[in-house]
Design a protein around this motif. Structure first.
Motif, PDB file in Angstrom:
ATOM      1  N   ARG A  87       6.530   3.337   6.223  1.00  0.00           N
ATOM      2  CA  ARG A  87       4.952   3.746   5.867  1.00  0.00           C
ATOM      3  C   ARG A  87       4.780   4.873   5.346  1.00  0.00           C
ATOM      4  O   ARG A  87       3.952   4.935   4.204  1.00  0.00           O
ATOM      5  N   ALA A 131       5.874   4.721   1.741  1.00  0.00           N
ATOM      6  CA  ALA A 131       5.032   3.870   0.677  1.00  0.00           C
ATOM      7  C   ALA A 131       3.657   4.759   0.577  1.00  0.00           C
ATOM      8  O   ALA A 131       3.180   4.650  -0.788  1.00  0.00           O
ATOM      9  N   TRP A 132       3.211   5.634   1.499  1.00  0.00           N
ATOM     10  CA  TRP A 132       2.157   6.375   1.087  1.00  0.00           C
ATOM     11  C   TRP A 132       2.284   7.367   0.021  1.00  0.00           C
ATOM     12  O   TRP A 132       1.538   7.395  -0.993  1.00  0.00           O
ATOM     13  N   LYS A 136       2.506   5.794  -3.238  1.00  0.00           N
ATOM     14  CA  LYS A 136       1.277   5.315  -3.825  1.00  0.00           C
ATOM     15  C   LYS A 136       0.480   6.728  -4.229  1.00  0.00           C
ATOM     16  O   LYS A 136      -0.159   6.661  -5.370  1.00  0.00           O
ATOM     17  N   LEU A 194      -3.650   3.741   2.804  1.00  0.00           N
ATOM     18  CA  LEU A 194      -2.511   2.916   2.530  1.00  0.00           C
ATOM     19  C   LEU A 194      -3.102   1.495   3.199  1.00  0.00           C
ATOM     20  O   LEU A 194      -3.815   1.357   4.275  1.00  0.00           O
ATOM     21  N   THR A 195      -2.531   0.211   2.695  1.00  0.00           N
ATOM     22  CA  THR A 195      -2.736  -1.034   3.185  1.00  0.00           C
ATOM     23  C   THR A 195      -1.360  -1.639   3.503  1.00  0.00           C
ATOM     24  O   THR A 195      -0.196  -1.208   2.982  1.00  0.00           O
ATOM     25  N   ASP A 234       0.599  -2.387   0.627  1.00  0.00           N
ATOM     26  CA  ASP A 234       1.406  -1.171  -0.266  1.00  0.00           C
ATOM     27  C   ASP A 234       2.937  -1.255   0.166  1.00  0.00           C
ATOM     28  O   ASP A 234       2.947  -0.685   1.274  1.00  0.00           O
TER      29      ASP A 234
END
Length: 308
Positions: free
Chosen positions: A87, A90-91, A94, A113-114, A117
């Protein structure tokens, strides 16, 4: 980048307790935006002050929750396990994509973040950067250069993995959550341990304390039984408790009070109420043979069986 990983743990992770400490320990070792770091169970035990089983359980919980990934294709020094926090990865991916599109964009301006993503695929990991952080592909991997000894030259022989140092099966002594320490700690709760036997005594040696005497007077047992009756009840209690294992003074006091509370009030119909087993006190004057026999039977019925 460890700061961003730690921030995600504090603000977004659903982990709790030891699992949260384990995740923070791994986040603290993340060197770049790939969110990949190595750690051994022993190192995590030392950093979290938790037991081996607690650390392993926490790692499994974090993996099931999707907050931690084990990368089996790589290993750290002394065959340490390599982890990735998907996670935070991923952030950061992004943020990098948003700033690439708009260099003036700050981190605070990036949308949260969702679940939509995704984290970058593991195949896109930069192996060159991983090697700088002492993370190599495992032996026998089909791709990637051979693992080299960091202390040698680029043309030297493949790195030989030294034998891992022997470590204890548990964390440093004193860790409250470590079940491994139980075997070396004194069993203070055992009845016959050296530390617990000092406060134990037998029923014969136990002396009625002032608090128990005050209790007998306040509850009306002294007036009901009389001083002689109370002494006789105490003697009978000691007779039936003589074979019991040693206990603390507080335990004997509680048992003695319960005995006195159940003791019947003496009456002419029960002259042998306080007689101990084996005794044969003489019947009261004026009693017939039949009355004396009935009184003895009543006394035998009232005598405890030793199971109370």
């Amino acid at each position: 980048m460890s700061g961003q990983a730690r921030k995600w743990v504090w603000e977004s992770s659903s982990s709790r307790g030891t699992a949260r400490l384990v995740l923070l320990s791994i986040a603290d070792r993340i060197p770049d935006d790939q969110c990949v770091a190595y750690a051994s169970v022993t190192e995590l035990m030392t950093r979290t002050n938790a037991s081996r089983n607690a650390v392993r359980t926490s790692l499994a919980l974090l993996a099931d929750a999707g907050e931690l990934e084990v990368i089996h294709e790589y290993e750290g020094p002394q065959h340490s396990t390599v982890y990735r926090m998907p996670r935070p990865a991923a952030w950061l991916a992004k943020v990098a994509a948003a700033q690439k599109a708009d260099p003036a964009l700050s981190v605070e301006d990036v949308k949260p973040l969702t679940d939509a993503d995704p984290a970058p695929a593991l195949r896109d990991l930069d192996e060159e950067r991983l090697r700088k952080h002492r993370i190599w592909r495992t032996t026998g991997s089909k791709s990637g250069p051979p693992r080299q000894n960091p202390a040698g030259s680029a043309s030297g022989p493949p790195r030989q993995n030294p034998t891992p140092p022997r470590v204890r099966n548990g964390p440093p002594s004193g860790a409250e959550s470590d079940p491994q320490n139980c075997s070396s700690e004194p069993k203070v709760n055992r009845r016959y341990s050296s530390s617990g036997a000092a406060g134990l005594t037998s029923a014969t040696d136990w002396q009625v304390d002032d608090a128990s005497l005050s209790w007998a007077q306040q509850q009306g047992h002294l007036e009901r039984l009389g001083e002689q009756g109370l002494q006789a009840a105490d003697a009978k209690w000691r007779h039936y408790r003589a074979t019991w294992s040693p206990r603390s003074a507080a335990a004997w006091a509680t048992d003695w009070r319960s005995w006195i509370d159940r003791e019947h009030t003496p009456s002419p119909q029960r002259p042998n109420l306080y007689a101990l087993p084996g005794g044969s006190p003489a019947p009261q004057a004026g009693m017939t043979r039949s009355e004396a026999h009935m009184a003895a039977l009543l006394a035998a019925i009232d005598e405890p069986t030793g199971t109370e």
